[in-house]
Design a protein around this motif. Structure first.
Motif, PDB file in Angstrom:
ATOM      1  N   PHE A 159      77.498  67.331  50.974  1.00 40.41           N
ATOM      2  CA  PHE A 159      77.061  68.259  52.018  1.00 40.41           C
ATOM      3  C   PHE A 159      76.138  67.538  52.998  1.00 40.41           C
ATOM      4  CE2 PHE A 159      78.001  70.710  48.276  1.00 40.41           C
ATOM      5  CZ  PHE A 159      78.720  71.772  48.779  1.00 40.41           C
ATOM      6  N   ALA A 160      76.440  67.696  54.282  1.00 37.40           N
ATOM      7  CA  ALA A 160      75.522  67.164  55.293  1.00 37.40           C
ATOM      8  C   ALA A 160      74.393  68.165  55.486  1.00 37.40           C
ATOM      9  CB  ALA A 160      76.262  66.942  56.606  1.00 37.40           C
ATOM     10  N   ALA A 161      73.258  67.672  56.026  1.00 37.85           N
ATOM     11  CA  ALA A 161      72.077  68.523  56.152  1.00 37.85           C
ATOM     12  C   ALA A 161      72.320  69.711  57.078  1.00 37.85           C
ATOM     13  CB  ALA A 161      70.900  67.693  56.652  1.00 37.85           C
ATOM     14  N   ASP A 162      73.229  69.534  58.057  1.00 33.41           N
ATOM     15  CA  ASP A 162      73.404  70.589  59.061  1.00 33.41           C
ATOM     16  C   ASP A 162      74.652  71.447  58.818  1.00 33.41           C
ATOM     17  OD1 ASP A 162      75.205  68.637  59.478  1.00 33.41           O
ATOM     18  OD2 ASP A 162      74.864  68.431  61.643  1.00 33.41           O
TER      19      ASP A 162
ATOM     20  N   PRO B 276      72.912  66.988  49.459  1.00 32.12           N
ATOM     21  CA  PRO B 276      73.297  66.980  48.040  1.00 32.12           C
ATOM     22  C   PRO B 276      74.733  66.493  47.821  1.00 32.12           C
ATOM     23  CG  PRO B 276      73.139  69.235  48.874  1.00 32.12           C
ATOM     24  CD  PRO B 276      72.701  68.336  49.976  1.00 32.12           C
ATOM     25  N   GLU B 277      74.913  65.782  46.707  1.00 33.61           N
ATOM     26  CA  GLU B 277      76.246  65.267  46.337  1.00 33.61           C
ATOM     27  C   GLU B 277      76.513  65.611  44.870  1.00 33.61           C
ATOM     28  OE1 GLU B 277      76.015  61.149  48.964  1.00 33.61           O
ATOM     29  OE2 GLU B 277      76.554  61.080  46.839  1.00 33.61           O
ATOM     30  N   PHE B 278      77.723  66.074  44.616  1.00 28.20           N
ATOM     31  CA  PHE B 278      78.104  66.374  43.233  1.00 28.20           C
ATOM     32  C   PHE B 278      79.380  65.609  42.887  1.00 28.20           C
ATOM     33  CE2 PHE B 278      75.796  70.102  44.696  1.00 28.20           C
ATOM     34  CZ  PHE B 278      74.951  70.378  43.620  1.00 28.20           C
ATOM     35  N   SER B 279      79.479  65.157  41.647  1.00 27.53           N
ATOM     36  CA  SER B 279      80.734  64.565  41.167  1.00 27.53           C
ATOM     37  C   SER B 279      81.157  65.279  39.891  1.00 27.53           C
ATOM     38  CB  SER B 279      80.559  63.075  40.847  1.00 27.53           C
ATOM     39  OG  SER B 279      80.015  62.407  41.948  1.00 27.53           O
ATOM     40  N   PHE B 280      82.444  65.506  39.772  1.00 30.39           N
ATOM     41  CA  PHE B 280      82.995  66.159  38.571  1.00 30.39           C
ATOM     42  C   PHE B 280      83.847  65.126  37.849  1.00 30.39           C
ATOM     43  CE2 PHE B 280      82.590  69.279  42.006  1.00 30.39           C
ATOM     44  CZ  PHE B 280      81.526  69.998  41.481  1.00 30.39           C
ATOM     45  N   LEU B 281      83.299  64.612  36.758  1.00 31.03           N
ATOM     46  CA  LEU B 281      83.970  63.517  36.056  1.00 31.03           C
ATOM     47  C   LEU B 281      84.391  64.019  34.683  1.00 31.03           C
ATOM     48  CD1 LEU B 281      81.126  60.977  36.801  1.00 31.03           C
ATOM     49  CD2 LEU B 281      83.241  61.178  38.102  1.00 31.03           C
ATOM     50  N   GLY B 282      85.586  64.503  34.576  1.00 29.77           N
ATOM     51  CA  GLY B 282      86.029  65.031  33.279  1.00 29.77           C
ATOM     52  C   GLY B 282      85.106  66.155  32.858  1.00 29.77           C
ATOM     53  N   ASP B 283      84.402  65.965  31.738  1.00 28.52           N
ATOM     54  CA  ASP B 283      83.535  67.066  31.291  1.00 28.52           C
ATOM     55  C   ASP B 283      82.091  66.887  31.749  1.00 28.52           C
ATOM     56  OD1 ASP B 283      83.042  64.925  29.715  1.00 28.52           O
ATOM     57  OD2 ASP B 283      83.551  65.894  27.818  1.00 28.52           O
ATOM     58  N   GLU B 284      81.841  65.925  32.601  1.00 26.71           N
ATOM     59  CA  GLU B 284      80.474  65.683  33.060  1.00 26.71           C
ATOM     60  C   GLU B 284      80.320  66.046  34.537  1.00 26.71           C
ATOM     61  OE1 GLU B 284      77.384  63.400  31.205  1.00 26.71           O
ATOM     62  OE2 GLU B 284      78.429  61.748  32.208  1.00 26.71           O
ATOM     63  N   VAL B 285      79.194  66.695  34.839  1.00 22.86           N
ATOM     64  CA  VAL B 285      78.877  67.006  36.232  1.00 22.86           C
ATOM     65  C   VAL B 285      77.670  66.162  36.624  1.00 22.86           C
ATOM     66  CG1 VAL B 285      78.163  68.797  37.838  1.00 22.86           C
ATOM     67  CG2 VAL B 285      79.710  69.366  35.959  1.00 22.86           C
ATOM     68  N   VAL B 286      77.806  65.424  37.717  1.00 22.84           N
ATOM     69  CA  VAL B 286      76.730  64.536  38.144  1.00 22.84           C
ATOM     70  C   VAL B 286      76.199  65.020  39.490  1.00 22.84           C
ATOM     71  CG1 VAL B 286      76.085  62.156  38.698  1.00 22.84           C
ATOM     72  CG2 VAL B 286      77.817  62.610  36.941  1.00 22.84           C
TER      73      VAL B 286
END
Ligand SMILES: [Fe+2]
Ligand SMILES: [Fe+2]
Length: 405
Positions: A87-90, A49-59
């Motif tokens: 996050f890596a799978a392991d 899983p990958e998350f990005s925090f762009l100002g007021d948006e969460v991707v």
């Protein structure tokens, strides 16, 4: 709630809890375990899983998470240089904890006494990586600069999450006579971050608009003021936060007072006053039966209306000196109460309240505490951020998603 949202919620709660507790504390381990479990659940469907925090948006991956729009932690994380999480799978439990420590250190550099910043936030080869986003579109992690963990320049916080959590906490207390400790500590942690998000301390306070919101606004304000005062008195971060929790819970007993007495616009009868004053004893009882660790908060709930000269209430068989946390909360409590507009009187101007506190030094208030408080509030003039609870209502829906465990 979708799994990515569940994970981010658990992630934010574990950051808040970790910032509050030392490495071996069970509450901290519980929070990390909980968030790691949610991560593993998420990874059952999405290994990396990958998350990005762009100002007021969460991707999430390339998918904007609509429920997390206006999630306050996104702005806080981004401002602290955490715009991307991968996050890596392991990723192991230990790596996860180490990663959380890195995030906490960046978020709360001025409040944490023991944490050290790791260069680059996380090792590039680590199983969990976080950092600032590279050139837009490349999705590459740019190296972090450890010396500048927090964005400079004024920022304001809306406190929607904190408000929603306090309201939920009060519901729990009136329905089940039980104080949810972790949530109380998360609120305090998050208020401490809001106070220290800038180079100089801010006081994020709420202004009362509707009278029935008094308990929420007042709890939050007394918590913020108590932490600021404790810090001004030279206390370490751990004590500051413990005092913040005590400030947040000082009037908890009011959740058990009948509304017709609590919200009565006019003068109380003797009988009603006795019921009202029982919020001290009642609050202490609820707190101490909920969690033994909250004995400081229980003492403050019991003692916060006792004056330096022994006046005030509740009545005690044997007089003894109050805990200094109670004396701090007492000053902050009076300040916020007088600054608030009530149905039977207008709010006092700040200068008038400070004069009142100065005049009461030595009889009502501890003179050292009163002096430090008055100096602090005069210094802080202009750096007090006021938000009105009524204006936050629109954001509460989103915050409730983020605040629920
Ligand atoms: Fe009170
Ligand atoms: Fe109070």
């Amino acid at each position: 709630m979708s799994e990515p949202v569940r994970f981010l919620t658990a992630f934010a709660q574990s950051i808040a809890t970790m910032a509050l507790y030392g490495p071996q504390h069970p509450a901290r381990n519980r929070a990390v375990d909980g968030a790691y479990r949610v991560l593993r659940d998420l990874q059952a469907h999405d290994g990396k899983p990958e998350f990005s925090f762009l100002g007021d948006e969460v991707v999430y991956g390339s998918l904007p998470l609509r429920e997390m729009r206006d999630w306050e932690w996104a702005a806080r994380l981004a401002a602290a240089g955490v715009q991307r999480l991968e996050f890596a799978a392991d990723a192991s439990r230990d790596e996860f904890e180490e990663f959380l420590e890195g995030v906490v250190a960046r978020l709360t550099v001025s409040m944490i006494d023991t944490a050290e910043l790791r260069p680059g936030g996380s090792r590039p080869s680590g199983a969990i990586r976080f950092g600032a986003l590279g050139i837009r579109g490349e999705g590459r992690l740019a190296p972090l600069v450890p010396a500048a963990p927090v964005a400079s320049g004024p920022r304001s916080y809306e406190l929607t999450e904190e408000v929603a959590t306090i309201e939920w906490m009060h519901e729990q207390v009136s329905e089940r006579a039980y104080v949810p400790l972790l949530e109380a500590e998360s609120v305090v942690r998050s208020l401490a971050v809001a106070m220290h998000g800038d180079q100089e301390m801010l006081l994020p306070l709420l202004t009362l608009r509707e009278f029935d919101e008094y308990t929420t606004t007042h709890s939050l304000n007394v918590s913020v003021l108590t932490m600021a005062l404790a810090e001004a008195m030279g206390m370490g971060p751990r004590d500051v936060r413990a005092f913040g929790v005590a400030g947040l819970l000082h009037d908890l007993g009011k959740t058990r007072i009948p509304l017709e007495i609590l919200n009565k616009p006019g003068k109380l009868t003797d009988e009603e006053r006795a019921v009202m004053q029982s919020h001290t004893v009642e609050g202490a009882r609820i707190i101490i039966t909920s969690d033994r660790e909250l004995d400081l908060a229980a003492a403050v709930a019991f003692e916060h209306h006792i004056m330096l000269n022994g006046g005030g209430y509740p009545h005690r068989q044997i007089e003894r000196k109050c805990h200094c946390a109670s004396a701090l909360v007492h000053v902050c409590d009076v300040y916020d109460a007088l600054r608030t507009h009530r149905p039977y009187r207008a709010a006092w101007e700040p200068a008038a309240v400070l004069t009142y506190i100065e005049d009461g030094a030595g009889s009502d208030f501890d003179p050292d505490i009163a002096r430090v408080f008055v100096d602090l509030m005069r210094r802080m003039e202009g750096r007090i951020e006021h938000a009105a609870l009524a204006d936050l209502r629109a954001g509460v829906q989103a915050a409730a998603v983020a605040a629920s465990p």
